[in-house]
Scaffold this motif. Structure first.
Motif, PDB file in Angstrom:
ATOM      1  N   PHE A 298       0.889  -1.098  -0.032  1.00  0.00           N
ATOM      2  CA  PHE A 298       0.061  -0.013  -0.025  1.00  0.00           C
ATOM      3  C   PHE A 298       0.839   1.395   0.023  1.00  0.00           C
ATOM      4  CE2 PHE A 298      -3.000  -2.803   1.030  1.00  0.00           C
ATOM      5  CZ  PHE A 298      -4.213  -2.439   0.956  1.00  0.00           C
ATOM      6  N   ALA A 299       0.415   2.213  -0.879  1.00  0.00           N
ATOM      7  CA  ALA A 299       1.086   3.549  -0.700  1.00  0.00           C
ATOM      8  C   ALA A 299       2.706   3.252  -1.243  1.00  0.00           C
ATOM      9  CB  ALA A 299       0.882   4.317   0.578  1.00  0.00           C
ATOM     10  N   GLU A 300       2.910   2.401  -2.141  1.00  0.00           N
ATOM     11  CA  GLU A 300       4.341   1.936  -2.159  1.00  0.00           C
ATOM     12  C   GLU A 300       5.147   2.904  -3.037  1.00  0.00           C
ATOM     13  OE1 GLU A 300       7.490  -0.594  -2.448  1.00  0.00           O
ATOM     14  OE2 GLU A 300       6.208  -0.150  -1.073  1.00  0.00           O
ATOM     15  N   GLY A 301       4.806   3.848  -3.740  1.00  0.00           N
ATOM     16  CA  GLY A 301       5.489   4.892  -4.165  1.00  0.00           C
ATOM     17  C   GLY A 301       6.316   4.338  -5.530  1.00  0.00           C
ATOM     18  N   GLU A 302       7.534   4.396  -5.456  1.00  0.00           N
ATOM     19  CA  GLU A 302       8.520   3.927  -6.626  1.00  0.00           C
ATOM     20  C   GLU A 302       8.865   2.412  -6.312  1.00  0.00           C
ATOM     21  OE1 GLU A 302      11.240   7.856  -6.852  1.00  0.00           O
ATOM     22  OE2 GLU A 302      11.114   6.671  -5.004  1.00  0.00           O
ATOM     23  N   GLY A 303       8.410   1.614  -5.720  1.00  0.00           N
ATOM     24  CA  GLY A 303       8.377  -0.007  -5.721  1.00  0.00           C
ATOM     25  C   GLY A 303       9.457  -0.467  -4.944  1.00  0.00           C
TER      26      GLY A 303
ATOM     27  N   ILE B 188       1.644  -4.812   3.341  1.00  0.00           N
ATOM     28  CA  ILE B 188       2.615  -3.992   4.074  1.00  0.00           C
ATOM     29  C   ILE B 188       2.369  -2.565   3.386  1.00  0.00           C
ATOM     30  CG2 ILE B 188       4.257  -5.997   3.855  1.00  0.00           C
ATOM     31  CD1 ILE B 188       5.639  -4.060   1.820  1.00  0.00           C
ATOM     32  N   MET B 189       2.869  -1.682   4.206  1.00  0.00           N
ATOM     33  CA  MET B 189       2.845  -0.086   4.055  1.00  0.00           C
ATOM     34  C   MET B 189       4.014   0.450   4.543  1.00  0.00           C
ATOM     35  SD  MET B 189       0.063   2.712   4.369  1.00  0.00           S
ATOM     36  CE  MET B 189       0.303   2.995   6.366  1.00  0.00           C
ATOM     37  N   VAL B 190       4.792   1.200   4.089  1.00  0.00           N
ATOM     38  CA  VAL B 190       5.953   2.032   4.526  1.00  0.00           C
ATOM     39  C   VAL B 190       5.833   3.540   4.289  1.00  0.00           C
ATOM     40  CG1 VAL B 190       8.388   2.271   4.377  1.00  0.00           C
ATOM     41  CG2 VAL B 190       7.498  -0.144   4.067  1.00  0.00           C
ATOM     42  N   PHE B 191       5.630   4.061   5.472  1.00  0.00           N
ATOM     43  CA  PHE B 191       5.546   5.440   5.373  1.00  0.00           C
ATOM     44  C   PHE B 191       4.549   6.058   4.369  1.00  0.00           C
ATOM     45  CE2 PHE B 191      10.026   4.896   6.561  1.00  0.00           C
ATOM     46  CZ  PHE B 191       9.964   5.372   7.868  1.00  0.00           C
TER      47      PHE B 191
END
Length: 200
Positions: free
Chosen positions: A41-46, A104-107
Motif C-alpha cells: 500500500f502507498a508503495e511509491g517507486e516500488g 505491507i505499508m511503509v511511510f
C-alpha cells in the motif's frame, strides 16, 4: 498530499527513497506466508514491492502516482521480477477484501482524517490468517528533521494505531526511535511506529 505533488516528487531522475527496501520490512518480511500474494500500500517507486518479489512473493502495489508506478515497473524490469501495479487513491478507494495473504505499508502518510480508512482497507484486503505490517512516522517525528511530512496532520498517533489494530493478534508493536537511510528523503534518526498483526 495530492497526486500531483507525488507525481512531481517522483519525477526526480533518482529514486527519491532509494532502491533498497525499508529496514523494518527487510528484517521482518519472513512472517509473510512463503510465496503468498502480498499487497504493498502507498508503495511509491516500488522498492519494497521489488524486494518482496525477489523473495518469491506474488506482489501487487497500490499508489495514486502514475509516475511512481512507472518507476516501480522500471525497477522490476531492472531486477528481473514481475510486480502488478494498480493506480488507486487509497484515501477514498478501498482495495477489494480478502485478496491477499499479507499486506505491507511503509511511510504511507495521509491526513489524519483519512488514516483509519487507509489502515482498515489494508487490513480488510488480507484473508483470515494473513499478516499486515507497516512502519510510519509518529507524531513525535517533527523535531527530528530526518524526513517525512512537515506537519503533524500527516503523522500517526500511537493511540490511534493501537485502536485500529485492537481486534487482531499483535505480534510486534514499536513506538520509538529508528535510524533510516533511504534515498534523499529519509536520512538519520527518526521516530516511528511499527506494527505486525495477524488477522485471526
Amino acid at each position: 498530499m495530492s497526486k500531483q505533488m507525488w507525481d512531481n516528487s517522483f519525477s526526480d531522475d533518482d529514486f527519491i527513497y532509494g532502491r533498497e527496501p525499508n529496514q523494518f520490512i527487510r528484517q521482518h518480511y519472513s512472517v509473510l506466508p512463503e510465496g503468498g500474494r502480498i499487497a504493498c500500500f502507498a508503495e511509491g517507486e516500488g522498492r519494497n514491492a521489488i524486494f518482496l518479489a525477489e523473495q518469491g512473493y506474488e506482489v501487487t502495489t497500490y499508489d495514486q502516482s502514475e509516475i511512481g508506478l512507472e518507476k516501480t515497473k522500471q525497477l522490476a524490469e531492472e531486477r528481473g521480477v514481475s510486480v502488478r501495479t494498480v493506480q488507486k487513491d487509497l484515501t477514498v478507494e478501498k482495495v477489494d477484501p480478502y485478496l491477499y495473504e499479507g499486506a505491507i505499508m511503509v511511510f504511507g502518510h495521509v491526513p489524519k482524517d483519512d488514516q483509519a480508512f487507509l489502515i482498515k482497507s489494508m487490513i480488510d484486503s488480507v484473508k483470515l490468517g494473513g499478516y499486515i505490517m507497516f512502519e510510519v512516522y509518529s507524531d513525535d517525528q517533527l523535531p527530528y528533521r530526518s524526513g517525512g511530512p512537515k506537519t503533524e496532520e500527516m503523522l500517526y498517533n500511537p493511540s490511534d494505531v493501537l485502536d485500529w489494530i485492537n481486534d487482531y493478534k499483535c505480534l510486534h508493536f514499536y513506538y520509538g526511535e529508528a535510524d533510516r537511510v533511504e534515498g534523499k528523503r529519509h536520512l538519520g534518526l527518526g521516530h516511528v511506529i511499527q506494527v505486525i498483526i495477524q488477522k485471526i
